[in-house]
Design a protein around this motif. Sequence first.
Motif, mmCIF file in Angstrom:
data_model
loop_
_atom_site.group_PDB
_atom_site.id
_atom_site.type_symbol
_atom_site.label_atom_id
_atom_site.label_comp_id
_atom_site.label_asym_id
_atom_site.label_seq_id
_atom_site.Cartn_x
_atom_site.Cartn_y
_atom_site.Cartn_z
ATOM 1 N N LEU A 220 0.623 -1.163 0.159
ATOM 2 C CA LEU A 220 0.049 -0.162 0.118
ATOM 3 C C LEU A 220 0.706 0.889 0.023
ATOM 4 C CD1 LEU A 220 -2.502 -0.710 2.283
ATOM 5 C CD2 LEU A 220 -2.662 -1.578 0.198
ATOM 6 N N THR A 221 0.681 2.077 -0.852
ATOM 7 C CA THR A 221 1.304 3.715 -0.895
ATOM 8 C C THR A 221 0.853 4.325 0.357
ATOM 9 O OG1 THR A 221 -0.135 4.293 -2.994
ATOM 10 C CG2 THR A 221 2.604 2.624 -3.554
ATOM 11 N N THR A 222 -0.505 4.248 0.361
ATOM 12 C CA THR A 222 -1.517 5.343 1.088
ATOM 13 C C THR A 222 -2.099 4.478 2.037
ATOM 14 O OG1 THR A 222 -3.175 4.991 -0.285
ATOM 15 C CG2 THR A 222 -1.483 7.151 -0.540
ATOM 16 N N ASP A 223 -2.642 5.123 3.209
ATOM 17 C CA ASP A 223 -3.350 4.096 4.534
ATOM 18 C C ASP A 223 -4.662 4.190 3.328
ATOM 19 O OD1 ASP A 223 -1.331 4.856 6.182
ATOM 20 O OD2 ASP A 223 -2.598 6.060 6.696
ATOM 21 N N HIS A 224 -4.980 2.764 3.683
ATOM 22 C CA HIS A 224 -6.686 2.065 2.954
ATOM 23 C C HIS A 224 -7.704 1.964 3.945
ATOM 24 C CE1 HIS A 224 -4.099 2.256 -1.190
ATOM 25 N NE2 HIS A 224 -4.731 1.575 -1.736
ATOM 26 N N GLN A 238 -8.076 1.389 8.848
ATOM 27 C CA GLN A 238 -7.491 1.877 7.467
ATOM 28 C C GLN A 238 -5.791 0.674 7.890
ATOM 29 O OE1 GLN A 238 -6.735 5.979 6.935
ATOM 30 N NE2 GLN A 238 -8.191 5.713 6.220
ATOM 31 N N ALA A 241 -0.464 3.100 5.729
ATOM 32 C CA ALA A 241 1.110 2.921 4.423
ATOM 33 C C ALA A 241 2.137 2.257 4.296
ATOM 34 C CB ALA A 241 1.388 4.570 4.077
ATOM 35 N N GLN A 242 2.665 1.383 3.450
ATOM 36 C CA GLN A 242 3.581 1.001 3.205
ATOM 37 C C GLN A 242 4.081 -0.775 3.914
ATOM 38 O OE1 GLN A 242 6.176 2.034 1.464
ATOM 39 N NE2 GLN A 242 4.873 4.261 0.656
ATOM 40 N N GLN A 271 -6.512 0.847 -6.547
ATOM 41 C CA GLN A 271 -5.762 2.322 -6.426
ATOM 42 C C GLN A 271 -4.717 2.818 -5.162
ATOM 43 O OE1 GLN A 271 -9.129 4.775 -6.321
ATOM 44 N NE2 GLN A 271 -9.255 5.409 -7.835
ATOM 45 N N ASP A 272 -3.630 3.510 -4.938
ATOM 46 C CA ASP A 272 -2.330 3.093 -4.465
ATOM 47 C C ASP A 272 -2.028 2.164 -3.857
ATOM 48 O OD1 ASP A 272 -3.097 6.166 -5.591
ATOM 49 O OD2 ASP A 272 -4.446 6.112 -4.112
ATOM 50 N N THR A 273 -1.216 1.179 -5.135
ATOM 51 C CA THR A 273 -1.300 -0.168 -4.346
ATOM 52 C C THR A 273 -0.067 -0.488 -5.739
ATOM 53 O OG1 THR A 273 -2.264 -1.376 -5.969
ATOM 54 C CG2 THR A 273 -2.652 -0.460 -3.215
ATOM 55 N N GLN A 340 3.385 9.788 12.137
ATOM 56 C CA GLN A 340 2.264 10.073 12.240
ATOM 57 C C GLN A 340 1.451 9.909 13.626
ATOM 58 O OE1 GLN A 340 0.977 8.157 8.744
ATOM 59 N NE2 GLN A 340 3.710 8.476 7.615
#
Length: 364
Positions: A220-224, A238, A241-242, A271-273, A340
């Motif tokens: 995952l490139t962002t929180d999902h 969620q 990310a990463q 999206q964003d994966t 974060q």
Amino acid sequence: MALMDWVKRLITPRVTSRPTPAHRAATQDQPPVMDTQPPRKPTVASTPTAPAPVAPVTPRPTPTVTTQAKPEATLVIRLVDTHDRPLQPALVLTGRLGETVHLTFPTIAGYVLLRMDGMTQTFLNEYGLTTLIYQRQWGQPITTYLIDYDSGQLLALPRLQRDVLGATFQFTPPAVDGYHIFRAQGDQYGTYTTHPQRLLYFYRRDAWQTVQRVEQYVTLTTDHAVYDLPAGQAYGYQFPAQSLWRLFAIITLTDQSVWYNLGGNQWLSAQDTQRHEHRERHLEIPRVTQLTGQDVQLTGTVDYIPHGTVMIYREPYGEIAGQLANGELLEIRRRVVDDQQLRWYQIGPAAYINARYVRLAKQL
């Protein structure tokens, strides 16, 4: 001639009489004759005695037994089904009125005796009629299952259908809201037999255009956000990310959006994966460099979906160490916060759990 006369005298019975002088003179010159026959006993004449009279026997009259034969009787037995159709040729029994009827009920394959009309134990009339009504045996049931092909869940309670042995059946897939028939397994037409049968109908959601079964991984490139179904309801938490996740299926909807299945009812948008064919190629996962920790002594429980499990890691955002069931007790040794402000709890020498899945117990 003298010899012949002697012979005659020998064989002729003599009459004893006193000889006359002349005769004596005539026979003096003859040699004496020896009588060789034994002397005979004098026969005494007896008067026959008449038998005593026997009284006549009068024959007794023989009694006459008059047997009046019973009239003959006939009993016709019909073997029919519940629609009065003959199953076998009729049976004809004969006897005499009043005699016992001897009948063994015939066995007809596929039928059972339902009832008897006009049955008697004796011959009551010269002509009688009995009807044996047989009913068709029941066949074994056919069970129909409606199944979500992709999840394996039942879409409705199983349906049980049954009919008499040999009856024909023909089924069509029932309509299910939001689904279309995908495939069927089992005979959809045939006859009811002595063995149970099963029919499986597999359905797929109308919005699911294609389904791919895969064994891949995704980063995952962002929180999902996590959903219960593709484009379904969000759970309210969620995945960070990463983080790296294993994929079991990729779904393309009719609106061309793509969704990943992480196992069970956990779905992510594609999206964003970044998807990977093999996990071993991507063992180096970007790490969070700024972590602050504090030793604590807390207790709590896993707070996840009912009957579900949550993953734990060897370190925050690191390799998966295992899973914990919802409601399991926890002993928290350390609290870790990243840059974060996301919190992690250390629950073992190399076991961390995201704080959002933990319900802390009230501290006294």
